[in-house]
Design an enzyme around this catalytic site. Sequence first.
Site, PDB file in Angstrom:
ATOM      1  N   ASP A   1      -9.658  20.108 -12.151  1.00  0.00           N
ATOM      2  CA  ASP A   1      -9.952  18.795 -12.731  1.00  0.00           C
ATOM      3  C   ASP A   1      -9.714  18.914 -14.233  1.00  0.00           C
ATOM      4  O   ASP A   1     -10.468  19.585 -14.946  1.00  0.00           O
ATOM      5  CB  ASP A   1     -11.397  18.394 -12.416  1.00  0.00           C
ATOM      6  CG  ASP A   1     -11.707  16.968 -12.883  1.00  0.00           C
ATOM      7  OD1 ASP A   1     -11.104  16.534 -13.884  1.00  0.00           O
ATOM      8  OD2 ASP A   1     -12.551  16.305 -12.258  1.00  0.00           O
TER       9      ASP A   1
ATOM     10  N   ARG B   1       0.849  -1.209   0.000  1.00  0.00           N
ATOM     11  CA  ARG B   1       0.000   0.000   0.000  1.00  0.00           C
ATOM     12  C   ARG B   1       0.874   1.245   0.000  1.00  0.00           C
ATOM     13  O   ARG B   1       0.543   2.265  -0.601  1.00  0.00           O
ATOM     14  CB  ARG B   1      -0.939  -0.006   1.221  1.00  0.00           C
ATOM     15  CG  ARG B   1      -1.670   1.297   1.410  1.00  0.00           C
ATOM     16  CD  ARG B   1      -2.881   1.252   2.341  1.00  0.00           C
ATOM     17  NE  ARG B   1      -2.807   0.303   3.420  1.00  0.00           N
ATOM     18  CZ  ARG B   1      -2.063   0.442   4.532  1.00  0.00           C
ATOM     19  NH1 ARG B   1      -1.319   1.521   4.712  1.00  0.00           N
ATOM     20  NH2 ARG B   1      -2.063  -0.496   5.464  1.00  0.00           N
TER      21      ARG B   1
ATOM     22  N   TYR C   1     -18.504  17.178 -12.722  1.00  0.00           N
ATOM     23  CA  TYR C   1     -18.994  15.796 -12.811  1.00  0.00           C
ATOM     24  C   TYR C   1     -19.956  15.544 -11.641  1.00  0.00           C
ATOM     25  O   TYR C   1     -19.673  15.966 -10.504  1.00  0.00           O
ATOM     26  CB  TYR C   1     -17.788  14.839 -12.768  1.00  0.00           C
ATOM     27  CG  TYR C   1     -18.187  13.404 -12.528  1.00  0.00           C
ATOM     28  CD1 TYR C   1     -19.112  12.761 -13.360  1.00  0.00           C
ATOM     29  CD2 TYR C   1     -17.652  12.682 -11.471  1.00  0.00           C
ATOM     30  CE1 TYR C   1     -19.478  11.451 -13.132  1.00  0.00           C
ATOM     31  CE2 TYR C   1     -18.010  11.363 -11.243  1.00  0.00           C
ATOM     32  CZ  TYR C   1     -18.937  10.756 -12.069  1.00  0.00           C
ATOM     33  OH  TYR C   1     -19.304   9.464 -11.834  1.00  0.00           O
TER      34      TYR C   1
ATOM     35  N   LYS D   1     -10.249   7.968 -17.813  1.00  0.00           N
ATOM     36  CA  LYS D   1     -10.701   8.571 -19.070  1.00  0.00           C
ATOM     37  C   LYS D   1      -9.558   8.615 -20.090  1.00  0.00           C
ATOM     38  O   LYS D   1      -8.983   7.600 -20.373  1.00  0.00           O
ATOM     39  CB  LYS D   1     -11.300   9.944 -18.756  1.00  0.00           C
ATOM     40  CG  LYS D   1     -12.345   9.902 -17.625  1.00  0.00           C
ATOM     41  CD  LYS D   1     -13.514   9.004 -17.987  1.00  0.00           C
ATOM     42  CE  LYS D   1     -14.675   9.002 -17.023  1.00  0.00           C
ATOM     43  NZ  LYS D   1     -14.460   8.548 -15.667  1.00  0.00           N
TER      44      LYS D   1
HETATM   45  O1  P1T Z   1     -14.973   7.643 -12.290  1.00  0.00           O
HETATM   46  P1  P1T Z   1     -13.765   8.153 -11.584  1.00  0.00           P
HETATM   47  O2  P1T Z   1     -12.491   7.599 -12.091  1.00  0.00           O
HETATM   48  O3  P1T Z   1     -13.901   8.048 -10.092  1.00  0.00           O
HETATM   49  O4  P1T Z   1     -13.650   9.712 -11.914  1.00  0.00           O
HETATM   50  C1  P1T Z   1     -14.557  10.669 -11.490  1.00  0.00           C
HETATM   51  C2  P1T Z   1     -14.565  11.835 -12.425  1.00  0.00           C
HETATM   52  C3  P1T Z   1     -13.855  12.976 -12.072  1.00  0.00           C
HETATM   53  N1  P1T Z   1     -13.809  14.058 -12.882  1.00  0.00           N
HETATM   54  C4  P1T Z   1     -14.445  14.083 -14.065  1.00  0.00           C
HETATM   55  C5  P1T Z   1     -14.383  15.296 -14.918  1.00  0.00           C
HETATM   56  C6  P1T Z   1     -15.165  12.957 -14.483  1.00  0.00           C
HETATM   57  O5  P1T Z   1     -15.769  13.007 -15.677  1.00  0.00           O
HETATM   58  C7  P1T Z   1     -15.246  11.812 -13.650  1.00  0.00           C
HETATM   59  C8  P1T Z   1     -16.018  10.600 -14.031  1.00  0.00           C
HETATM   60  N2  P1T Z   1     -16.936  10.814 -15.070  1.00  0.00           N
HETATM   61  C9  P1T Z   1     -17.780   9.866 -15.588  1.00  0.00           C
HETATM   62  C10 P1T Z   1     -17.845   8.600 -15.159  1.00  0.00           C
HETATM   63  C11 P1T Z   1     -18.650  10.351 -16.668  1.00  0.00           C
HETATM   64  O6  P1T Z   1     -19.257   9.536 -17.404  1.00  0.00           O
HETATM   65  O7  P1T Z   1     -18.758  11.561 -16.833  1.00  0.00           O
END
Ligand code: P1T
Length: 377
Positions: free
Chosen positions: A170, A46, A98, A195
């Site tokens: 972000d 970890r 988001y 992403k």
């Molecule tokens: O899904 P995760 O890896 O926990 O990320 C969250 C997140 C954070 N910031 C942005 C701009 C995001 O688009 C997301 C996750 N978004 C999606 C799952 C979506 O479909 O928009």
Amino acid sequence: MGFSTDAIHAGQHPDEVTGAVITPIYQTSTYAQQELGRNKGYEYGRTHNLTRQCLEANIAALEKGKYGVAFSSGLAATHALMSLVKAGDHVIVTNNVYGGTFRLFELIMKDYGLDFSWVDTTDLRNIKNAIKQNTKLVYLETPTNPMLYLTDLEGAARICRENNLISIVDNTFMSPYFQNPLSSGCDIAIHSSTKYINGHSDVIGGIIVTNNEKVHERIRYVQNAIGAVPSPFDCWLILRSTKTLAVRMERHNQNAIKFAGYLIKSGMAAKVYYPGLPDHPQHELAKKQMRGFGGMISADFEDVERAKMLLKNVRVFTLGESLGGVESLISHPASMTHASVPKEEREKMGLTDSLVRFSIGLEDIEDLIEDVHSAMK
Ligand code: P1T
């Protein structure tokens, strides 16, 4: 070094024992220690993992930062950033983020005594006006999900510096290829590496990059103390993926420019949101602070039934959450990614029930256009 050179090499060296060019997956939970108090700098999985360290160094280089700290999801990374504040502190947030970020802040972190102001950060005056005595962080998302609104990063960073606030961006929608918040003067860049950074729809991950030593120290401590770490295999998959980030982003961008042009020309949508369109209200800012416009487009089909027809009838696009992968996805933000945002808040920012979001992938653009054309017929 240039972006592609860093993407392929930064943070990675051929394995000392075998010469393996690709970083191994150090799939181990613990490490042999030589004697009590003597080890090779690796004690427990970890806390230390070399595949993860290579990934962190790689993405830090791409984001023009000194330090990278990887997490098991984008939201785990966002949650870790909340450890920079404590009960009684105030955080200013871009009003369209988001939906999961909204949920984390408003429905969970608020119960721990944090106060959030949801602000339209497209106008920097709103950030200034929202600052209170107890404000500590400004959390920006640009371009926003799903409305593709922009915040002026240099301007926001200046306001934060003048008021002793930590600025967080972000940068998921642009990826480090098209935008580097640290170079614009912001303190922290955060990504859902699920992403574009990973880009193959096979990993959930998050990463924080900063040049600020104190922030890094705290976030590193929290990574170990809370423990939302990515698996060595997931780190390896993301490292494999960043090698092609530049070529993927170029193609996402090219395809999206053509696709947005098609949506406009066809007249099928009442409104098209894409920073690459000359009539996007912040097109000039996009050209100034981004090196491309990315692969995300939203369009308002005016009538929910028409939106539903499109979502149901596409064949090349896949109806699903997420974005930034090689395959094109289509989604309905109001009922999917942003369902936890109250309807009146959604509508205030243009996120209507007839809004459809496209994540433009790397398929042949003619097939993507034909798919939507046929679906609407
Ligand atoms: O899904 P995760 O890896 O926990 O990320 C969250 C997140 C954070 N910031 C942005 C701009 C995001 O688009 C997301 C996750 N978004 C999606 C799952 C979506 O479909 O928009």
